[in-house]
Each structure stands twice: as C-alpha cells, then as structure tokens.
Motif scaffolding. Structure first.
Motif, PDB file in Angstrom:
ATOM      1  N   GLU A  21      43.567  38.870  46.788  1.00  0.00           N
ATOM      2  CA  GLU A  21      43.550  39.560  45.493  1.00  0.00           C
ATOM      3  C   GLU A  21      42.139  40.061  45.174  1.00  0.00           C
ATOM      4  N   CYS A  22      41.124  39.253  45.479  1.00  0.00           N
ATOM      5  CA  CYS A  22      39.733  39.679  45.251  1.00  0.00           C
ATOM      6  C   CYS A  22      39.371  40.862  46.129  1.00  0.00           C
ATOM      7  N   ASN A  23      39.782  40.823  47.399  1.00  0.00           N
ATOM      8  CA  ASN A  23      39.510  41.947  48.300  1.00  0.00           C
ATOM      9  C   ASN A  23      40.100  43.228  47.729  1.00  0.00           C
ATOM     10  N   ARG A  24      41.337  43.148  47.283  1.00  0.00           N
ATOM     11  CA  ARG A  24      42.024  44.338  46.775  1.00  0.00           C
ATOM     12  C   ARG A  24      41.327  44.890  45.532  1.00  0.00           C
ATOM     13  N   ALA A  25      40.772  43.996  44.720  1.00  0.00           N
ATOM     14  CA  ALA A  25      40.092  44.411  43.488  1.00  0.00           C
ATOM     15  C   ALA A  25      38.621  44.758  43.715  1.00  0.00           C
ATOM     16  N   GLY A  26      38.146  44.637  44.964  1.00  0.00           N
ATOM     17  CA  GLY A  26      36.749  44.951  45.255  1.00  0.00           C
ATOM     18  C   GLY A  26      35.787  43.906  44.732  1.00  0.00           C
ATOM     19  N   ARG A  27      36.234  42.655  44.665  1.00  0.00           N
ATOM     20  CA  ARG A  27      35.399  41.565  44.166  1.00  0.00           C
ATOM     21  C   ARG A  27      34.946  40.650  45.305  1.00  0.00           C
ATOM     22  N   PHE A  28      33.752  40.105  45.167  1.00  0.00           N
ATOM     23  CA  PHE A  28      33.241  39.134  46.129  1.00  0.00           C
ATOM     24  C   PHE A  28      33.983  37.822  45.899  1.00  0.00           C
ATOM     25  N   ASP A  29      34.735  37.344  46.909  1.00  0.00           N
ATOM     26  CA  ASP A  29      35.464  36.098  46.657  1.00  0.00           C
ATOM     27  C   ASP A  29      34.739  34.863  47.179  1.00  0.00           C
ATOM     28  N   GLY A  30      33.805  35.014  48.122  1.00  0.00           N
ATOM     29  CA  GLY A  30      32.965  33.889  48.511  1.00  0.00           C
ATOM     30  C   GLY A  30      33.674  32.555  48.567  1.00  0.00           C
ATOM     31  N   ARG A  31      33.270  31.648  47.674  1.00  0.00           N
ATOM     32  CA  ARG A  31      33.871  30.312  47.647  1.00  0.00           C
ATOM     33  C   ARG A  31      35.070  30.224  46.705  1.00  0.00           C
ATOM     34  N   LEU A  32      35.433  31.333  46.056  1.00  0.00           N
ATOM     35  CA  LEU A  32      36.622  31.315  45.209  1.00  0.00           C
ATOM     36  C   LEU A  32      37.867  31.213  46.084  1.00  0.00           C
ATOM     37  N   ASP A  33      38.948  30.705  45.525  1.00  0.00           N
ATOM     38  CA  ASP A  33      40.167  30.539  46.303  1.00  0.00           C
ATOM     39  C   ASP A  33      41.167  31.630  45.965  1.00  0.00           C
ATOM     40  N   SER A  34      40.787  32.861  46.229  1.00  0.00           N
ATOM     41  CA  SER A  34      41.638  34.004  45.934  1.00  0.00           C
ATOM     42  C   SER A  34      42.817  34.040  46.908  1.00  0.00           C
ATOM     43  N   PRO A  35      44.054  34.139  46.389  1.00  0.00           N
ATOM     44  CA  PRO A  35      45.226  34.096  47.271  1.00  0.00           C
ATOM     45  C   PRO A  35      45.427  35.373  48.075  1.00  0.00           C
ATOM     46  N   LEU A  36      46.180  35.256  49.167  1.00  0.00           N
ATOM     47  CA  LEU A  36      46.529  36.431  49.956  1.00  0.00           C
ATOM     48  C   LEU A  36      47.472  37.336  49.165  1.00  0.00           C
ATOM     49  N   THR A  37      47.308  38.635  49.370  1.00  0.00           N
ATOM     50  CA  THR A  37      48.264  39.599  48.829  1.00  0.00           C
ATOM     51  C   THR A  37      49.426  39.722  49.815  1.00  0.00           C
ATOM     52  N   ALA A  38      50.439  40.504  49.427  1.00  0.00           N
ATOM     53  CA  ALA A  38      51.546  40.764  50.352  1.00  0.00           C
ATOM     54  C   ALA A  38      51.025  41.439  51.614  1.00  0.00           C
ATOM     55  N   LEU A 106      32.559  38.789  41.229  1.00  0.00           N
ATOM     56  CA  LEU A 106      32.091  40.030  40.623  1.00  0.00           C
ATOM     57  C   LEU A 106      32.280  41.220  41.567  1.00  0.00           C
ATOM     58  N   THR A 107      32.384  42.412  40.982  1.00  0.00           N
ATOM     59  CA  THR A 107      32.381  43.637  41.778  1.00  0.00           C
ATOM     60  C   THR A 107      30.936  44.059  42.022  1.00  0.00           C
ATOM     61  N   LEU A 108      30.734  44.967  42.952  1.00  0.00           N
ATOM     62  CA  LEU A 108      29.388  45.465  43.224  1.00  0.00           C
ATOM     63  C   LEU A 108      28.785  46.110  41.969  1.00  0.00           C
ATOM     64  N   LYS A 109      29.594  46.842  41.230  1.00  0.00           N
ATOM     65  CA  LYS A 109      29.106  47.483  40.012  1.00  0.00           C
ATOM     66  C   LYS A 109      28.643  46.436  38.996  1.00  0.00           C
ATOM     67  N   GLU A 110      29.402  45.359  38.852  1.00  0.00           N
ATOM     68  CA  GLU A 110      29.035  44.294  37.918  1.00  0.00           C
ATOM     69  C   GLU A 110      27.743  43.594  38.356  1.00  0.00           C
TER      70      GLU A 110
END
Length: 200
Positions: A21-38, A106-110
């Motif tokens: 989900e973070c990848n899709r939103a353009g966010r750095f997920d690093g150590r966050l536990d962002s789930p896989l998208t479909a 965060l996103t790169l812009k943020e």
C-alpha cells in the motif's frame, strides 16, 4: 566492496516483496508494516511460479525472509507455489529493510517540505548519510554483509528494495556508487551464484 561469502554458499534466489500500500501511494515504508496490494500478491505468485519452473519443489533450498510482514507474506506465497510449509520459513532480522527513521510513511514531497535540509545532505552522500532516527546505507551494508558471510547452502531469500540492492552489489563486489545505481524491481528474480548475479 565485497562480503566474501562463505565458501559453502552455493546459490541464492533473491526477490523483493510484492507491491505494498505504501509503494502504491509513493510512501517510504521502511520499517512500517504496509500490507501487500492485490498487485503485490499477484507479483509474489508470479515469482513463485518462476521459481518452481527454475528449481522445481526446491526441497534442498532453505527459505529465508525479512521478519517484516510484507516480506513474510511474500515468502508464504512463494512457499505455497513450491509446495513447502510455512513452518520452514526462517526469518532473519539482518535482512530487514533500511530504517527510514522520521521519514517512514512519508512521500518524497513531504520529506522535502519538512526535512529539506536533511534531504539535501543525504543527496550529497547517499551511502554514509544517516537518516534522523534511522540508518545509512553503510549501516545496512554492515548487517547484510554479516549475514552473507555466514550464509551457506542453497537459499531462497525474500527481502526489500534497499537490502536487495546491497546484497546483490556486495555479492558481486560492486562499488558503493554501483550499488546505489541498481534498480529495485518487485517482479524480478535474481540468482546469485559463482560470484555472478543473474536476472530471471
């Protein structure tokens, strides 16, 4: 740089987790536990099928994953494609993604808006700059190379973008600049064998 892999290390099939989900939103997920998208689940299934076609049931391969949820989920999908039980998956903390510290989520812009000066400092020395509250690539390399020196046998490894780059580069004896120039695909399988890196 070169980690001098253990002489008993035969081969590594290396892959990055599927899209999150973070990848899709353009966010750095690093150590966050962002789930896989479909899409991420489909990518993991495709990688599993590719592995199956290359090495069959892979009964003599050991499956090793980063402990973060998105990598473990991908490893489980791959294990299923190989008809291997989840219980055989080993987690290894040294394969955890780079810690983005205060930039996680965060996103790169943020980042540029809130941490502009730090972002510019990092761009001057991407290898050695330590993200506030997080890690530098140099720190990641130390733990990844520690693992690589101890690795042995035939392995299937599921990890993350930054770690995958460092692992591929270190295995092949690349320079820091060469490692940083590598891509981070989520739909490609790499074979590390005989000191060479092959793309499937």
């Amino acid at each position: 740089m070169h980690a001098r892999p253990n002489a008993s290390l035969e081969a590594i099939y290396l892959l990055r987790h599927g899209e999150t989900e973070c990848n899709r939103a353009g966010r750095f997920d690093g150590r966050l536990d962002s789930p896989l998208t479909a899409k991420g689940v489909a990518e993991a299934k495709r990688q599993g099928r590719t592995l199956r076609s290359l090495i069959g049931p892979a009964e003599d391969f050991h499956i090793v994953s980063s402990p973060l949820g998105r990598a473990v989920h991908t490893a489980r999908i791959v294990a299923e494609a190989l008809a291997r039980p989840d219980a055989e998956i080993e987690t290894e903390k040294r394969l955890t993604e780079i810690d983005f510290g205060v930039w996680d989520g965060l996103t790169l812009k943020e980042i540029e808006q809130s941490f502009g000066a730090q972002w510019q400092e990092r761009n001057k020395d991407r290898w050695s700059y330590r993200i506030p509250g997080g890690e530098s690539y140099a720190m990641v390399a130390r733990r990844v190379e520690s693992w690589l020196r101890a690795a042995h046998g035939r392995l299937i490894v599921v990890t993350h973008g930054a770690v995958e780059r460092v692992l591929r580069g270190s295995y092949a004896g690349m320079s820091e600049a060469e490692i940083l120039s590598l891509d981070e695909p989520q739909d490609v399988l790499f074979r590390l064998e005989g000191g060479q890196v092959h793309r499937h």
